[in-house]
Structures are given as structure tokens and as C-alpha cells.
Enzyme design. Structure first.
Site, PDB file in Angstrom:
ATOM      1  N   ALA A 354       0.859  -1.184   0.000  1.00  0.00           N
ATOM      2  CA  ALA A 354       0.000   0.000   0.000  1.00  0.00           C
ATOM      3  C   ALA A 354       0.892   1.229   0.000  1.00  0.00           C
ATOM      4  O   ALA A 354       2.077   1.168   0.329  1.00  0.00           O
ATOM      5  CB  ALA A 354      -0.930   0.012   1.220  1.00  0.00           C
ATOM      6  N   MET A 355       0.305   2.371  -0.371  1.00  0.00           N
ATOM      7  CA  MET A 355       1.049   3.636  -0.402  1.00  0.00           C
ATOM      8  C   MET A 355       0.140   4.761   0.029  1.00  0.00           C
ATOM      9  O   MET A 355      -0.976   4.909  -0.454  1.00  0.00           O
ATOM     10  CB  MET A 355       1.598   3.885  -1.817  1.00  0.00           C
ATOM     11  CG  MET A 355       2.344   5.200  -1.963  1.00  0.00           C
ATOM     12  SD  MET A 355       3.765   5.285  -0.845  1.00  0.00           S
ATOM     13  CE  MET A 355       3.898   7.053  -0.616  1.00  0.00           C
ATOM     14  N   GLU A 356       0.654   5.624   0.926  1.00  0.00           N
ATOM     15  CA  GLU A 356      -0.155   6.598   1.656  1.00  0.00           C
ATOM     16  C   GLU A 356      -0.413   7.905   0.937  1.00  0.00           C
ATOM     17  O   GLU A 356      -0.704   8.911   1.587  1.00  0.00           O
ATOM     18  CB  GLU A 356       0.535   6.910   2.991  1.00  0.00           C
ATOM     19  CG  GLU A 356       1.884   7.612   2.892  1.00  0.00           C
ATOM     20  CD  GLU A 356       3.078   6.693   2.945  1.00  0.00           C
ATOM     21  OE1 GLU A 356       4.181   7.158   3.304  1.00  0.00           O
ATOM     22  OE2 GLU A 356       2.915   5.498   2.632  1.00  0.00           O
ATOM     23  N   HIS A 389      -2.780   1.521   8.860  1.00  0.00           N
ATOM     24  CA  HIS A 389      -1.402   1.994   8.700  1.00  0.00           C
ATOM     25  C   HIS A 389      -1.352   3.202   7.775  1.00  0.00           C
ATOM     26  O   HIS A 389      -0.737   4.239   8.096  1.00  0.00           O
ATOM     27  CB  HIS A 389      -0.553   0.849   8.131  1.00  0.00           C
ATOM     28  CG  HIS A 389       0.890   1.183   7.923  1.00  0.00           C
ATOM     29  ND1 HIS A 389       1.890   0.748   8.772  1.00  0.00           N
ATOM     30  CD2 HIS A 389       1.525   1.906   6.958  1.00  0.00           C
ATOM     31  CE1 HIS A 389       3.057   1.181   8.345  1.00  0.00           C
ATOM     32  NE2 HIS A 389       2.871   1.892   7.233  1.00  0.00           N
ATOM     33  N   GLU A 390      -1.998   3.097   6.612  1.00  0.00           N
ATOM     34  CA  GLU A 390      -1.937   4.186   5.629  1.00  0.00           C
ATOM     35  C   GLU A 390      -2.698   5.421   6.099  1.00  0.00           C
ATOM     36  O   GLU A 390      -2.303   6.552   5.812  1.00  0.00           O
ATOM     37  CB  GLU A 390      -2.468   3.708   4.279  1.00  0.00           C
ATOM     38  CG  GLU A 390      -1.759   2.492   3.712  1.00  0.00           C
ATOM     39  CD  GLU A 390      -0.247   2.627   3.700  1.00  0.00           C
ATOM     40  OE1 GLU A 390       0.262   3.743   3.454  1.00  0.00           O
ATOM     41  OE2 GLU A 390       0.436   1.613   3.927  1.00  0.00           O
ATOM     42  N   HIS A 393      -0.603   7.587   8.270  1.00  0.00           N
ATOM     43  CA  HIS A 393       0.326   8.425   7.503  1.00  0.00           C
ATOM     44  C   HIS A 393      -0.294   9.753   7.077  1.00  0.00           C
ATOM     45  O   HIS A 393       0.445  10.703   6.796  1.00  0.00           O
ATOM     46  CB  HIS A 393       0.766   7.685   6.235  1.00  0.00           C
ATOM     47  CG  HIS A 393       1.894   6.737   6.444  1.00  0.00           C
ATOM     48  ND1 HIS A 393       3.060   7.079   7.089  1.00  0.00           N
ATOM     49  CD2 HIS A 393       2.048   5.437   6.072  1.00  0.00           C
ATOM     50  CE1 HIS A 393       3.871   6.035   7.099  1.00  0.00           C
ATOM     51  NE2 HIS A 393       3.290   5.024   6.483  1.00  0.00           N
TER      52      HIS A 393
END
Length: 980
Positions: A354-356, A389-390, A393
Site C-alpha cells: 500500500a502507499m499513503e 497503517h496508511e 500516515h
């Protein structure tokens, strides 16, 4: 370098009958060569830049543009690969037009490109005659520069520095300090298949390939999408437009403000609201065929979760829990979410899980989509943890960003810690706080016990170095030391300090010391701890201590600390500084006579080799002493033999006296310390004797984690049989109690996890009833599928509970043959569910036929067979099959360049492959092969992983020499006899 490499005569040359040159010939050749170099230099100066620096071809339907000339800039003129702060960006106006279906050169190869235009508004801080940006694989059509009054500044020429991905615009007049300028660039970029920058991916729908464009900018790939200041401290505002086909969706960071018709028939232009000030690595663009479900949070944020249209019903869980966690974080951080919308999207083809990206978080499909009819409880927890988690961020990383990548842990360690708090709030019965020791703390100990580990805060420069630190040290160790710090300061002080840190540095960049300063201020009048002084010992030096307790008398223990290394003889990497490998250790402890786990005794070991521990009550005859209560401290604990014996007896008598985290800690600490001779193996293994009475998931997960090392080392050792019988016996009670009857609706979450462990462990150690049950369910599935003439959905004909699919698939294939494997392969290809694909990817590696495993590896590098995001796991899984270990290793060596090309743009996949494929090496021959592999290849971002692989192999070899026979003898003495 040998002199014969320069063309000089050698005895070897004479003996081989080679061709020799006279001195005159050599001089003549040099003169001719110099002339050729001058001629080529002139041509490079006169021809378009593509002639000197290979670039992608422009769209053929567009009139050939006037290209700006690029010529090499000598690298010695640049002091480093970092941008100077002569120029500071303020905002970007960005336009993109990706071509996913419309370019065909008619020669068999399609070229996927995008048009780009960017206006960069920047301020001149120091007078200069050069504008330097990052740019990679982009062809500039035209560029203009003007000041804030619209006066054009002539760009005389461009140059580039490839090793730093720099493009330089040389201007005719010096830029004036304090003046604002606008640089406008029209360019052409490539939608490549490398899973970084602005790239293309695809998926199959009804036999048709569906293309999409996606982005992954972190850490250094925004430069593939646009010329920009691609470092985290160059924050700016981004206003984006995307031109796209009208049957596609286009998303970016900001909420859409306008959708207008394009001058191109069948195309639209979507405009988005400007972002808050942010770093380039948070930019995000998605174009493709997607649909969404929607909800609004309590504070009015529009919350959408996107997926392929066929999977949109599986976005509901993520939508609901995501909006819940967003609301929780607004309260936890005491700062409102700063955007009007939050999009989350499942991308078919993403290198990270994944990417925030701010306002547009991208996920692999397994990390976002959940279908209770198909997916397991672990899939559900993975989705919840990933999005939590994301979302963390969005505040910690996006609102406040690390100044440079050496502080990456500030982003990732914090998110890895707080993600559990978000899930705990949304799913309070999952035991996320207890699970932390299994998920983060104990696994990262393995890496951090290597002499080739690295500090949490580590200096990095090049993209390869940056990519190397996207590892469990930054994530899991970072999370573990923050959890420890929370225990030291207390929740109220910790949260107060975080809030002050975020408010002080919002919309800005920060360093680790800024966080320590905020927490120290919050602790004034409370604990009055000097947080920096304490935490420097945990962030500026690698590793962790083992605290050794030795009884002095009835009321005192000596507590000594020492840097714990799994291979002390290998030494420690000297690239990094250290603080004497001593730590400030917050010691928590209790004893049987005066037991208190809620309010244990506390004291400090203040960066000293030892300290005196005073007990609250004298030790009685059967009294035990226990340290590191609930495993909050980031250290391992050792005791004298007498105290170990008393702890073992307590576990046998009544293990529930100890918290589950401490039962897990005792097993993990003892068996790990035994690996290096600090605890006698018979004592460490005696801690497992009570496991027939253990019913809780967390201690069982800890045992399976540490016993797997012995299992892997014994795969070719005579001790394996006794180990197998022992583990069968230990898990039998749990296996019998939990049975194969799985009830995901009514069973507690951790009971479901425990059942999976009980059945999976029983099958792994060849409990015949377990293998028969798995095979029978697999065969029933195959039969139902063959008889499915009505084409019913797979979940209706599949008799296997979602929680048990992985186990049944794996052992169904292991115990079967080619027919079973081909069935699994067909199911992998047919299923549209990403988690189900992941189940099959693992299961297919369980084949016992070497030729099938070899063919499977070939499939993994064929994008038409295995998704690119899955292919790296294929070789890892095959290597974990004892039959496939050497097959995978040989395949990796033979195809290293292919893997580099395949994953060159992905941050840490190559590192993971090397680490995982080699982690069970334990012979001198394997070590020799590993060393030869490194000497013959450029390892790039996998260099650190390779160095660690050598250390791990040496450690394994030493263990086989010193401990294997002792351990085998213990299992022989404690395992039931064959046939019992």
C-alpha cells in the site's frame, strides 16, 4: 587491474598466440580514437537529445517537436546527488494525458506514453544561473522560464547528470534572490511496466485485457512522472489536470472540481482541487476502469473505496472500517483530516502492499478487498491493519514529513505502531495489542541481531541506499521502540507530545530530534525524562541488548546488559556509529511472592554495563523472578539456570499466571538465546513441555516462529524425525479441541487464528489424520468443480472454509500429483479474487515434483501467466519447499539479470528475494555459491540483503556444527516412540 588488460604484451599472450601491437601502433590507435571521440562529441552537441541519451519514441501522430539539446555535465562539478536550496518550489500546475489504448506503431510493439505539461512556480533564495530538477526517462519538447511579471528569461541550453537523475536548465541571466519564477515544460513520458513512477498495469476481464495507469512515487520516482524537485523537504502545492478517455475514471490527490470535454473526441479533462503543501513522493494519479462504494465520516469527509467494477462489493468492509478509523485518528491526534475527501483504491499491479498518497491511498487488492464468503479472518485483519497503517500516515508522514529519508522510520515506525491502535478501536475483540509481539517485535529481533543490521536512523543518499532501508528495522523496530516509549512515558504524556509535535511541524518537515523534544516537553512535571538521551541509544546504534539476571542473594539480582548478536564471531558492521552498544533500559519486573503484572516494579539501567536490582520481597524456595513485563521492552532477557527451572515449573503447574505476552516472550527469548549458547538447549526446550496445555494463540504463534528455525535446519538432518513426532504430540490436544469445524461468524477472532495454526502445524509435521482430511476436502472441491455444469460461483461449490483454504490447498497439492497441481493452476488463473490468487500462489509451490517446480518458476517471469506483483513470491515460496530450495537458488542465479530488469524500479523486492531464498542455507557449499554469486553480479539495492544473507548462512553453519546434535538428542528423549 592486470597490465595485459591495457593491451601490453604478457607471457600469457605469447603462449596463446594472441595479436600484439607495437608502440607505434598503440600511439596511432590513440590518435585515431581521440579523433573519433571529438567527432562523436560534436554530433551529440548538434543532434536531439535522444541521439545521446536513449529515450522513448514520441507519439507518431504528433508533429516532430523542437527538442531542447541535452549534453552531459561532468559529475565532478556537483558536490553530491542532493539538490541545493538555491530554488524553492511553491506550487506545480500539472497536466497529464496517458495513452493506454491509442498508440500502435504497426510493427508489433506498442509504445505506452503520456503527454505532460508542468508549470513550476519557485522562489529564488540564492542567485544562480542554473535551474536543476530531477527527471528520469522523460523527453522534453519545450521549456520556457519567466519571472513573476511575465518577463521571459532565456534558457540557453540544457544538460543532464544521469547518475543523479538531474536535468539542468542553464539561463542567460542570473536569477535574482527573492524573486518568483515560473518554469513551464512540455514533455513526453513513458508509461512503463516497472511498477514505479507513472506506470501501466492490467488485468483480465471476460477474456479481455483491461489497461490502467497508476503511480508509485515513493521514494524517488516522481521524477518519472514530471520534472520536479524530488526530495521530501521540497514541499509544494499541486494542482492537477488529467485528460483521459471518457469511459475511464481518473483520480488524483485532490477532490475533483471540474470535468470538461476535451478537444479530442471521446476524451475528458478532469481538474482537481489543489493539494495542501506536500512532498512529491505523495503525488498520485489513477486512470482506468473502476467503481466505488461511498460513505461520509462523522466530520463530513467523503470516503470512497474503489476497485475493479467486478469487485466493488468487496470494498464495503474497508469503507466502513476506514471511515471509523479516520474518525478515531482525528480524535487521537486532535487534528482534523485536512482534505475534503479520502479515496482508497485497489490497484491490480502495485509494488508495495500500500502507499499513503495524500487523499488517494493505493493498495494491492489483497490489502483492501474483503469478501466473507471467500476470504479468511487473517485476510480481514490484513485489510484492517493495512488501511489503518496508511490512514495514520495522513497525519504522521503527510501532514508532517521526514526531512530526509534517513528519518524514514519516523513515518513508517510510527504508522506501524499506531495502526494497531486504530484496529483495536474498530475491532476491540481481536487482541491487537497482544498480537503486537508476534507481528512486529519478535520477528524484527531476527534481523536486528545481525552484525549487518543498521540503526533505525541511518544515513542514506542514493536511491539504492534509500530503497534498502524500507525494511523491518524502519517499520517493526521503529514501532517496537515507540511502543516501549509509550510504556515509559505513559499514554497521556505520549499522546500529548505527539499532538504538540504535529501542531508545531504541520505542513512542514521534521527530524527525529523534533519528536523527542516534543515528548520531553510533554513529560515535564510528570516523569521528567530526557527522551532524546534515552532514545538516542535505541535509534543511533543498531541492535538491542540482552539483559542477564544473576541472583546475588535473596533480595538482589545483578542485571547486566550486552549487545545481542546471533553470530558474535562475525563482528559488527563498522559503517555506522554506536554509543558503546549500551542502552538506557527501562526495567519492569515482578516475582511470584509479590506478583503484580498491572503495576510491576520499575528501575533504570542507565547506559551502564550492569545495575543492581532490589526485590520487593525476599525470594522463597520456589519463587521465580520475571522481567520485561508484557514484553514492552525492546530487549531479550536471560536468567540463571535455577530461575529458568522455576519459570518452567510454573508453566507446567499453571501457565495462566503469566500474561500471554510473557509466555510468548519466555519461549522466544529462551530458544533464541540457546542458539548462541547463552542458555543450554535442554533448558530452553523444556519451556515447550507445557504446550499441550496451552490454548492461547499468541504463545503458540511464538513457539511456531522459533521452532521453525530448528525445523528448517533439520530438513536434511537425522534429528528431523524426532522433532516431527514431538511437534505432532504437542499440537494434538489443540488439534482435537478445535477440530476442523470452522465457524467464522461465531468463533472468536483469535480462536479462528488458533485453529488455522493447529491444523496447519499438524499437517506440516505429518499428522496422518490431518493430511487425509486436507486431501479429502481438496478432492471434494475438484469433484464439485468438475460437476459444476450450471457455472455456480466458486464459493458455492468450494467445501473448504475460507480460514482453512491455505492449509487445504497446500497439502492437497503436496499429497497429490500433476492432476492436483493443474487444477490449482487453473483456479489461480480463473479467480478474480486477489486473496484467493495469493492462496494458490503459495499452494502451487508445495508440489513434490521437481519438474513442476521448475516449470512454475518459468511461469513466474511470464506476465501472461503470473501477475508481476506475485512473481517474486513464487521463487520465495518454492525455496521454502525443501525439495525446491536448490531449484529456486539455481533459478535465481541463472536469471538474476532478468529479475533485476523485472523489479529494478521496485524498492525492496530484490532484497526480499535474496534474503528469503537463502535464509535456510547451512552448508559450506551453499556459502561458497552465495559468495560467488555476489562477486559475479551487481546487486544494487539488494547489496545490504546480500551481506546479511552471508552472515545468516555463516550463523546457520555454526549452529549445525555446535547445536544440531544436542537438539536432536533432546527431541529423541522427549518425542513419543514411533507408533505411539
Amino acid at each position: 587491474m592486470p597490465k595485459e588488460q591495457f593491451g601490453f604484451e604478457s607471457d600469457k599472450d605469447k603462449e596463446s598466440g594472441g595479436h600484439f601491437f607495437t608502440t607505434f601502433q598503440i600511439v596511432l590507435i590513440c590518435i585515431v580514437g581521440a579523433c573519433v571521440i571529438i567527432a562523436v562529441g560534436c554530433m551529440c552537441a548538434l543532434l536531439p537529445d535522444r541521439s545521446c541519451e536513449p529515450r522513448i519514441k514520441p507519439e507518431p501522430t504528433v508533429t516532430e517537436p523542437r527538442l531542447t539539446t541535452l549534453s552531459p555535465t561532468p559529475t565532478e562539478e556537483l558536490w553530491s546527488g542532493r539538490l541545493t536550496h538555491d530554488l524553492i518550489p511553491e506550487s506545480y500546475e500539472l497536466y497529464l494525458k496517458p495513452y493506454l489504448y491509442d498508440i500502435d506503431l504497426g510493427v508489433g510493439d506498442r509504445i505506452y506514453t503520456f503527454d505532460g505539461r508542468v508549470k513550476i512556480h519557485f522562489r529564488c533564495e540564492t542567485a544562480t544561473t542554473m535551474v536543476t530538477l530531477h527527471m528520469l526517462n522523460i523527453t522534453i519538447h519545450e521549456s520556457t522560464l519567466s519571472d513573476s511579471d511575465g518577463n521571459e528569461v532565456d534558457i540557453e541550453s540544457n544538460s543532464f547528470t544521469p547518475e543523479y537523475d538531474f536535468v539542468h536548465f542553464h539561463v542567460a541571466e542570473e536569477l535574482v534572490t527573492g524573486t518568483d519564477y515560473v518554469l513551464e515544460i512540455e514533455y513526453l513520458g513513458e508509461l512503463w511496466a516497472g511498477l514505479s513512477g507513472f506506470y501501466r498495469s492490467s488485468y483480465e476481464e471476460d477474456g479481455e485485457t483491461k489497461w490502467l495507469a497508476a503511480s508509485q512515487m515513493q521514494p524517488t520516482s516522481a521524477r518519472r512522472a514530471l520534472p520536479c524537485f524530488d526530495e521530501p523537504d521540497f514541499k509544494a502545492v499541486f494542482q492537477t489536470q488529467i485528460e483521459h478517455r471518457n469511459d475511464m475514471v481518473a483520480l488524483s490527490n485532490g477532490i475533483e472540481t471540474n470535468v470538461n470535454k476535451s478537444e479530442t473526441d471521446g476524451w475528458l479533462i478532469t481538474e482537481y482541487k489543489a493539494t495542501p503543501i506536500m512532498s512529491t513522493y505523495l503525488l498520485a494519479f489513477i486512470v482506468g476502469y473502476f467503481n466505488y462504494t461511498e460513505i461520509y465520516t462523522d466530520s463530513g469527509i467523503r470516503f470512497r473505496v474503489w476497485s475493479r467494477p467486478e469487485a466493488v462489493n468487496t470494498t464495503v468492509y474497508a469503507r466502513d472500517i476506514g471511515s471509523n478509523i479516520t474518525t478515531y485518528y482525528e480524535k487521537y491526534f486532535n487534528i482534523s483530516f485536512p482534505l475534503e475527501k479520502q479515496d482508497m483504491i485497489a490497484v491490480p499491479g502495485l509494488s508495495f502492499w500500500a502507499m499513503e498518497n495524500w487523499g488517494l491511498i493505493t493498495f494491492q487488492e489483497t490489502a483492501l478487498l474483503y469478501d466473507s464468503r471467500v476470504n479468511s479472518a487473517s485476510n480481514k485483519q490484513y485489510v484492517a491493519s493495512s488501511l489503518s497503517h496508511e490512514l495514520t500516515h495522513q497525519w504522521f508522514g503527510n501532514l508532517v514529513t521526514c526531512l530526509w529519508w534517513d528519518d524514514l522510520w519516523l513515518n513508517e515506525g510510527f504508522a506501524s505502531y499506531v495502526e494497531g491502535l486504530g484496529v483495536e478501536n474498530a475491532e476491540p475483540y481481536w487482541g491487537m495489542n497482544e498480537q503486537f509481539v508476534n507481528v512486529d517485535l519478535q520477528p524484527v529481533f531476527d534481523l536486528d541481531a545481525l552484525g549487518t543490521s543498521h540503526p533505525v536512523l541511518v544515513p542514506v543518499n542514493s536511491p539504492d541506499e534509500i530503497n534498502e532501508i524500507f525494511d523491518s528495522i524502519s517499520y517493526s523496530k521503529g514501532a517496537s521502540i515507540l511502543r516501549m516509549l509509550n510504556d515509559i512515558l505513559g499514554e497521556d504524556v505520549f499522546v500529548s507530545g505527539l499532538n504538540a509535535y504535529l501542531i508545531t511541524h504541520r505542513k512542514d518537515n521534521a527530524k527525529t530530534d523534533d519528536l523527542w523534544a516534543a515528548l520531553t516537553e510533554a513529560d515535564k512535571g510528570m516523569g521528567d525524562n530526557n527522551v532524546k538521551q534515552i532514545m538516542d541509544t535505541w535509534t543511533l546504534q543498531m541492535g538491542f541488548p540482552v539483559v542477564d539476571f544473576r541472583r546475588i542473594d535473596d533480595t538482589h539480582f545483578n542485571a547486566s546488559q550486552e549487545h545481542f548478536l546471533i553470530n558474535p564471531d562475525a563482528g559488527v558492521d563498522d559503517r555506522y556509529g554506536d554509543l558503546g552498544y549500551l542502552w538506557y533500559i527501562f526495567l519492569t519486573y515482578t516475582q511470584k511472592t509479590d506478583v503484580n503484572f498491572e503495576m510491576p516494579n520499575t528501575m533504570w539501567i542507565e547506559k551502564e554495563p550492569w545495575a543492581l536490582v532490589t526485590l520487593s520481597s525476599p525470594m522463597e524456595a520456589d519463587d521465580w523472578f520475571l522481567a520485561n513485563i508484557q514484553h514492552y521492552g525492546y530487549y531479550r532477557v536471560n536468567y540463571d539456570n535455577e530461575n529458568w527451572a522455576r519459570l518452567i515449573q510454573q508453566l507446567v503447574d499453571n501457565h495462566s499466571v503469566f500474561p500471554t505476552e510473557n509466555r510468548a516472550q519466555l519461549i522466544s527469548d529462551a530458544l533464541t538465546l540457546a542458539r548462541v549458547g547463552r542458555v543450554d538447549y535442554p533448558i530452553a526446550l523444556d519451556l515447550t513441555l507445557y504446550m499441550e496445555s496451552e490454548e492461547d494463540y499468541v504463545p503458540w504463534e511464538a513457539l511456531l516462529g522459533v521452532i521453525s528455525y530448528i525445523t528448517d535446519m533439520f530438513s536434511r538432518h537425522y534429528g528431523y524425525g524426532s522433532l516431527e513426532r514431538y511437534m505432532q504430540k504437542k499440537v494434538q490436544t489443540l488439534y482435537n479441541d478445535l477440530t476442523w469445524i470452522d465457524d467464522p461468524v461465531n468463533d472468536p477472532h483469535l480462536t479462528q487464528f488458533n485453529r488455522v495454526n493447529a491444523i496447519g502445524t499438524s499437517c506440516k509435521y505429518r499428522n496422518q489424520d490431518c493430511l487425509d482430511q486436507a486431501s479429502a476436502l481438496f478432492q471434494e472441491y475438484m469433484t464439485n468443480d468438475a460437476n459444476n455444469i450450471d457455472n455456480s460461483p466458486d464459493y458455492e461449490i468450494n467445501p473448504i472454509s475460507p480460514n482453512l483454504k491455505t492449509t487445504v490447498y497446500c497439502y492437497g497439492i503436496q499429497e497429490g500429483g500433476q492432476e492436483e497441481w493443474e487444477f490449482g493452476w487453473r483456479k489461480y488463473k480463473e479467480t478474480l479474487d486477489a486473496a484467493e490468487k495469493s492462496n494458490w500462489i503459495l499452494a502451487l509451490s508445495y508440489s513434490q515434483a521437481p519438474w513442476i517446480l521448475s516449470r512454475y518458476l518459468d511461469y513466474s517471469l511470464d506476465v501472461n501467466s503470473v501477475r508481476s506483483q506475485d512473481s517474486n513470491t513464487v521463487i520465495v515460496y518454492v525455496s521454502q519447499n525443501y525439495i525446491g530450495r536448490s531449484i529456486a537458488w539455481n533459478y535465481l542465479r541463472s536469471n538474476w539479470e532478468t529479475y533485476k530488469e523485472y523489479y529494478g524500479g521496485s524498492a525492496n523486492l530484490l532484497s526480499d528475494i535474496i534474503s528469503d531464498v537463502t535464509e535456510d542455507f547451512n552448508t559450506e557449499l551453499e556459502l561458497e555459491e552465495l559468495i560467488a554469486f555476489g562477486e559475479g553480479n551487481n546487486l544494487g539495492s539488494a547489496t545490504r540483503a546480500y551481506e546479511q544473507a552471508i552472515e545468516v548462512t555463516n550463523t546457520n553453519i555454526a549452529w549445525m556444527s555446535t547445536s544440531a546434535d544436542t537438539v536432536a538428542d533432546w527431541f529423541t528423549d522427549n518425542a513419543p516412540a514411533i507408533g505411539e
